[in-house]
Each structure stands twice: as C-alpha cells, then as structure tokens.
Motif scaffolding. Structure first.
Motif: not given
Length: 450
Positions: A194-199, A201-205, A215-223, A406-412
C-alpha cells in the motif's frame, strides 16, 4: 514417423514440466488454446447438465409441429464473447428470458469441474449480461502482478484476486478501510504494498506505529508525519482534526453557489476545488489500533477516549477534506471499549488475513458479508499473505499481495522522497531523517508472499 513421435513426446514432456513448475507459462503456451476449445466443444452439453438452459419458445414448438420437424433442443445462454487472458478465460453470456445471474453463480463450482478450470466466478455486467471469469491455474500461489495497471487518482493496485484481476485500493470510492491479521499472516506485506503504491502519488502519508516505529519508521523519508507512541498519536490526531476544519473552511469559501454556476461545479469536497487551491490529500496509516485503545490508568483512559474520538471524527468527516484512514491491527473487537463499533461502521473497506478468533472475523465481515467470516478463519497458516477482501456492497473475494521486502519498500520511499509534502500543521511530527542514501539492491523476492 519416429521423428514425429519423438517430437510429440518432447512437446508433451515440456508441457507437463511447465504445468508443474511454471503454470503461468504453461497456460500461455498450451493451456489457453486447449481450454478455449474445451469450452466451445462442451458448452451446450455442460449448460444443459448444469440446468442453465431454457425450453424453446412456444412459436418454435408450434412451427416444429406444423412442419413435422424435430422438437428444438433447450437453449443455453448465448455466448457474446470469449476472450483469453494471461490467467484464464473471460466468457460473456447473454441470458435467456427467465434466467438470472444467481443461476450462473450457483452453478460456478459445477462449471469449474465441467470445463476443467481452476476457478470460476461471475458478475453481472448489465441487465441480462453476465461475465464469467475462469482461471486456468492457482494465480494466488505465485503472485505476479500485471506489468500495466489502470492509473487513476488515489487508486493503487495492492494485490491480485483469485479470478486473476487486480485488486485496487480506491480511496475516492472507499475512503476508509480496516485491515486485520494475526502475527505472521502477511498483514505487514500488504501494508508495504500500500505504501509502495502511494509513494509515487501526490499524497501526504501520516503514520501511527505504536511498536516504537519498527514497521513504519524505516519508510520515514516518504512520510509527512509519524508517531511512535499513544501520547504522540493523540497530539497528531488532534492536529489532523484541526487540518480537517481548516480544509472545510476553504471549501466553504470556494463553493461558488451562484445562479450562473452549474451544479456540477459547486464545490463540496477538495476534488471540486481548482488545482491551485486543492489541499494535499492525506492517508493516515494506523498500525496496531488496539495499542491506541488499551489503558491501565485513569490518565491513559482519558488519552484513549481522546484518540478514539479523533479517529471517529476523521472517519465520519474526513472524506470531503481529503483525509483517508487505513486502520490495521491483529485484534479488533468490542472489548476495546466504547467508540470501536462506531469507528468500524465508518470503515467501508474490509480486509482480513488469517485470524485466530471468530470474533475479529465477525467484526470485519459480520455486518457486511456474513458468509465471508468462515472463509477468513479458515485461511491456512502456511498461506501467508492470503486474505479476504470485502466492502459494504456485501461482495467478497480472496486476494494475495505480492511479496515486497522491507528493503524494496524503503528503496521506493527513498526514490520518491521529493514528493513528500510539507504540511505546516503537521510539522512538529515530521520524522527526522539523515541525508539521502543510495538505493541498496533488493534481495530476490520469494516466490510466495509473506
């Protein structure tokens, strides 16, 4: 003759090997042709055996008697189109007078056996026209998403359905959703997709992860905002409620309710506003919602009521303001306290991975699709990622998300970090990240989802 026999044996052996090791390749190479011929040859006899035929019209019977001809046979639904796909066949039928779409749905299992297909589902396209989707192999065993999907605003592909079609998360059609799943059921992988699909887009996470953010802080650069404790979550939700009020004030000033403005142009939500004035839509991901509802002291009880009240307000009023909720958890029941069932009533989309108890399944589907409750609690533990998805229409289907590490999601998230909007009201909750790092090559994805 010997050479022909050897070639035939090699072809049969190759087909058998492909069917065992690579069912998708076998389907494209051999299966689709054989299945189409099988359906066309057996169609009339199968429909008659399944009770999907109607007697001939009276005028045909009268004409046959008058001309001393054989009595016409019962008529099956007329085939309008037979279209092969990468996972099966799509058969579009025109029903005869007196037939109903439920007749086709009730005979789905018999059609599956008769046509030697893996699965058969049906849906009504319009009055009198039914689309039967037949899958040639187990598409959920090794999930392979199509290379191209339909791109629409606030609509992302997250999983594959059992009929071979793509399962989308459409926020404008279903603003809020509930996702449940026991430990090691694949819920986290679904959330990563879900996060990978939203990344892009012009949307705030916005994320709330009370497991100290693992779970979510590794993806912090897009949040745009993250909270890792119930105390921070309460303040973050209050800020979102305040943003919602500001957006409604903006819509009110831009409604343009005058005589010369057509009804279609009167603003009622953010999508009716001009592009230059439209606020950024916000998707709020809540991981482990039970952690927000539990309390042990009077102070924690006050904080809990504050959190649940804010979530209910966002669920009831957030859609027009462009605020969408994704509530996730292992357990979701009325014992979490007051306001939980009120929150559930606003969560239109429901997704349940393997659950350990029937109560959570009832909370997910009991009010919209009671027959999906049994399917949710019967998901085998070894099929991680398999889930039941339903909505308020009462329909449900099995889905499975592709494995995303998780690495794939972080890269995206790192790749699309420049799309992260800076919302002033959420600035105190903006996660602190270091300098941009190079993308680390992802490990090869496992064949089955996790």
């Amino acid at each position: 003759m010997t050479a022909f026999t050897v070639a035939l044996v090699l072809v049969v052996a190759a087909a058998g090997l492909l069917r065992w090791r690579r069912p998708a390749w076998y389907w494209l190479a051999f299966g689709v042709t054989l299945a189409a011929l099988r359906v066309l040859v057996r169609y009339r006899s199968v429909m008659d055996a399944c009770g999907l035929t109607v007697p001939p019209a009276r005028w045909r019977l009268a004409l046959a008697r008058a001309t001393n001809r054989p009595i016409p046979e019962p008529r099956p639904p007329r085939i309008r189109r037979l279209r092969p796909t990468r996972t099966g066949l799509i058969l579009r039928l025109k029903l005869r007078p007196g037939q109903d779409v439920f007749d086709i749905a009730a005979a789905s299992d018999r059609l599956r056996h008769s046509f030697s297909m893996f699965g058969v589902t049906s849906r009504e396209v319009r009055s009198g026209v039914v689309e039967v989707r037949m899958t040639g192999y187990d598409v959920l065993k090794r999930v392979q998403m199509p290379a191209e999907t339909e791109a629409l605003p606030m609509r992302v592909p997250v999983a594959l359905r059992e009929d071979g079609s793509v399962h989308y998360r459409d926020y404008r059609a279903m603003p809020h959703a509930l996702t449940l799943g026991a430990t090691e059921s694949g819920k986290s992988v679904y959330q990563r997709n879900l996060v990978a699909g939203l990344a892009p887009l012009d949307v705030a996470l916005v994320g709330i992860d009370c497991k100290q953010g693992v779970e979510l802080f590794p993806l912090a650069r897009r949040f745009s905002a993250l909270a890792d404790s119930p105390d921070t979550a309460a303040e973050l939700l209050d800020a979102l409620v305040a943003r919602m009020a500001d957006v409604y004030r903006l819509i009110r000033t831009q409604q343009r309710i005058t005589v010369d403005v057509p009804d279609a142009e009167i603003a009622a939500d953010i999508w009716d506003l001009p592009d230059e004035l439209r606020p950024t839509p916000v998707v709020v991901l809540v991981d482990e919602v039970a952690e927000l509802a539990l309390y042990a002291t009077k102070e924690e009880e006050k904080r809990r009521d504050r959190i649940i009240t804010a979530l209910v307000r966002l669920a009831q009023l957030g859609r027009a303001a462009g605020i969408y909720l994704e509530i996730c958890g292992q357990r979701f029941g009325s014992e979490l306290g007051k306001g939980i069932t009120m929150l559930r009533a606003q969560l239109t989309g429901r997704t349940a991975h393997r659950l350990n108890d029937e109560t959570s399944a009832n909370m997910a589907f009991g009010d919209i699709a009671p027959d999906a409750v049994l399917a949710a609690i019967q998901i085998p533990a070894e099929l991680r990622g398999l889930a039941i998805a339903g909505d308020a229409s009462g329909g449900w289907h099995r889905i499975r998300a592709p494995h995303t590490s998780l690495r794939q999601a972080v890269n995206l998230c790192n790749r699309y970090a420049d799309r992260t909007p800076d919302l002033p009201e959420l600035a105190p909750f903006r996660p602190t990240t270091g300098t941009a790092t190079e993308l680390v090559p992802s490990a090869k994805a496992a064949p089955a989802t996790a």
